[in-house]
Each structure stands twice: as structure tokens, then as C-alpha cells.
Scaffold this motif. Structure first.
Motif, PDB file in Angstrom:
ATOM      1  N   LYS A   1     -33.317  26.821 -13.515  1.00 32.40           N
ATOM      2  CA  LYS A   1     -32.476  25.812 -14.162  1.00 32.40           C
ATOM      3  C   LYS A   1     -33.279  25.191 -15.271  1.00 32.40           C
ATOM      4  O   LYS A   1     -34.245  24.482 -15.031  1.00 32.40           O
ATOM      5  CB  LYS A   1     -32.070  24.741 -13.136  1.00 32.40           C
ATOM      6  N   GLU A   2     -32.886  25.489 -16.472  1.00 32.06           N
ATOM      7  CA  GLU A   2     -33.473  24.814 -17.610  1.00 32.06           C
ATOM      8  C   GLU A   2     -32.706  23.514 -17.750  1.00 32.06           C
ATOM      9  O   GLU A   2     -31.488  23.509 -17.812  1.00 32.06           O
ATOM     10  CB  GLU A   2     -33.376  25.662 -18.875  1.00 32.06           C
TER      11      GLU A   2
ATOM     12  N   LYS B   1     -37.694  19.554  -7.912  1.00 28.49           N
ATOM     13  CA  LYS B   1     -37.929  18.203  -8.440  1.00 28.49           C
ATOM     14  C   LYS B   1     -39.229  18.155  -9.242  1.00 28.49           C
ATOM     15  O   LYS B   1     -39.284  17.569 -10.322  1.00 28.49           O
ATOM     16  CB  LYS B   1     -37.969  17.193  -7.297  1.00 28.49           C
ATOM     17  N   THR B   2     -40.263  18.791  -8.720  1.00 26.56           N
ATOM     18  CA  THR B   2     -41.544  18.826  -9.430  1.00 26.56           C
ATOM     19  C   THR B   2     -41.418  19.601 -10.728  1.00 26.56           C
ATOM     20  O   THR B   2     -41.944  19.178 -11.758  1.00 26.56           O
ATOM     21  CB  THR B   2     -42.630  19.453  -8.535  1.00 26.56           C
TER      22      THR B   2
ATOM     23  N   VAL C   1     -47.672  25.163 -19.151  1.00 27.51           N
ATOM     24  CA  VAL C   1     -48.401  24.573 -18.023  1.00 27.51           C
ATOM     25  C   VAL C   1     -49.479  25.545 -17.555  1.00 27.51           C
ATOM     26  O   VAL C   1     -50.625  25.158 -17.303  1.00 27.51           O
ATOM     27  CB  VAL C   1     -47.438  24.227 -16.865  1.00 27.51           C
ATOM     28  N   TRP C   2     -49.128  26.819 -17.421  1.00 32.20           N
ATOM     29  CA  TRP C   2     -50.074  27.836 -16.972  1.00 32.20           C
ATOM     30  C   TRP C   2     -51.286  27.895 -17.902  1.00 32.20           C
ATOM     31  O   TRP C   2     -52.421  28.030 -17.452  1.00 32.20           O
ATOM     32  CB  TRP C   2     -49.395  29.199 -16.912  1.00 32.20           C
ATOM     33  N   LYS C   3     -51.045  27.793 -19.179  1.00 35.37           N
ATOM     34  CA  LYS C   3     -52.116  27.957 -20.174  1.00 35.37           C
ATOM     35  C   LYS C   3     -52.877  26.667 -20.475  1.00 35.37           C
ATOM     36  O   LYS C   3     -53.911  26.716 -21.142  1.00 35.37           O
ATOM     37  CB  LYS C   3     -51.528  28.541 -21.459  1.00 35.37           C
TER      38      LYS C   3
ATOM     39  N   LEU D   1     -41.303  19.708 -16.572  1.00 34.22           N
ATOM     40  CA  LEU D   1     -40.622  20.093 -17.820  1.00 34.22           C
ATOM     41  C   LEU D   1     -40.171  18.891 -18.636  1.00 34.22           C
ATOM     42  O   LEU D   1     -39.771  19.052 -19.791  1.00 34.22           O
ATOM     43  CB  LEU D   1     -39.459  21.027 -17.519  1.00 34.22           C
ATOM     44  N   ASN D   2     -40.250  17.712 -18.074  1.00 36.42           N
ATOM     45  CA  ASN D   2     -40.047  16.499 -18.874  1.00 36.42           C
ATOM     46  C   ASN D   2     -41.277  16.204 -19.719  1.00 36.42           C
ATOM     47  O   ASN D   2     -41.216  15.429 -20.657  1.00 36.42           O
ATOM     48  CB  ASN D   2     -39.731  15.298 -17.982  1.00 36.42           C
ATOM     49  N   ILE D   3     -42.402  16.840 -19.362  1.00 38.88           N
ATOM     50  CA  ILE D   3     -43.670  16.624 -20.064  1.00 38.88           C
ATOM     51  C   ILE D   3     -44.048  17.829 -20.928  1.00 38.88           C
ATOM     52  O   ILE D   3     -44.466  17.685 -22.070  1.00 38.88           O
ATOM     53  CB  ILE D   3     -44.792  16.333 -19.051  1.00 38.88           C
ATOM     54  N   TYR D   4     -43.879  19.023 -20.369  1.00 41.47           N
ATOM     55  CA  TYR D   4     -44.253  20.262 -21.055  1.00 41.47           C
ATOM     56  C   TYR D   4     -43.012  21.052 -21.435  1.00 41.47           C
ATOM     57  O   TYR D   4     -41.976  20.925 -20.799  1.00 41.47           O
ATOM     58  CB  TYR D   4     -45.169  21.110 -20.157  1.00 41.47           C
ATOM     59  N   ASP D   5     -43.130  21.899 -22.452  1.00 35.50           N
ATOM     60  CA  ASP D   5     -41.986  22.664 -22.957  1.00 35.50           C
ATOM     61  C   ASP D   5     -41.627  23.860 -22.077  1.00 35.50           C
ATOM     62  O   ASP D   5     -40.488  24.306 -22.094  1.00 35.50           O
ATOM     63  CB  ASP D   5     -42.255  23.160 -24.378  1.00 35.50           C
TER      64      ASP D   5
END
Length: 91
Positions: A81-82, A20-21, A35-37, A26-30
């Protein structure tokens, strides 16, 4: 996408960061690599503190390449799951 798997694996080692997180992130970042970077001060503009804290903990304690080596050594299959409908697997 193949390179992104190592970030999925690293982040998934934290109990706070589940499916869920990941979907919310992934609704915010591609990608999980993005996210890591992304620096923590920029993450706080878009994500709740609890999630940022978990992300920072993983980034401080895990190496995505080393986590992938563990997966490969154990011959595990990775399924991510993309949320555009594509499922990626390896192993």
C-alpha cells in the motif's frame, strides 16, 4: 516502484516492521529502497531505536533479491500500500 517491492518483502520478514511502521517510515522517506540504502547513523536522526535495530537486523541477514526469488518460487502475490492511494501487486 517494482524495484522497491524487494525491499518491502525483505523488511516485512521482521516482526517489528509491520504496516503501521511502514506507514511511519514512508512519512519520512520516499521509498523502502531509500531506507535500505541509508546508513544507520543517518536513520537515527529520524527513527526510533527499536525501528533502526529491526532495520539493521534485516539489512544484516536478508538479501532483497533473494527474498524476491523466494516469493516468485512460491508464486506469491505481493500487495504493498503506497500511502498516496496506489496499490501495487505482483505475482
Amino acid at each position: 516502484m517494482a524495484d522497491d517491492k524487494k525491499y518491502w518483502v525483505a523488511f516485512s520478514t521482521h516482526q517489528t516492521l509491520g504496516a503501521k511502521t511502514f506507514r511511519n517510515i514512508l512519512n519520512i522517506y520516499d521509498s523502502m529502497e531509500e531506507v535500505w540504502k541509508t546508513p544507520a547513523d543517518q536513520l537515527k536522526e529520524k527513527l526510533p531505536y527499536k525501528i533502526i535495530s529491526a532495520i539493521n537486523e534485516v539489512k544484516a541477514t536478508k538479501n532483497p533479491d533473494e527474498e524476491m526469488k523466494k516469493v516468485e518460487k512460491l508464486n506469491l502475490k505481493i500487495i504493498t500500500k503506497e500511502f498516496g492511494g496506489e496499490v501495487a501487486t505482483s505475482g
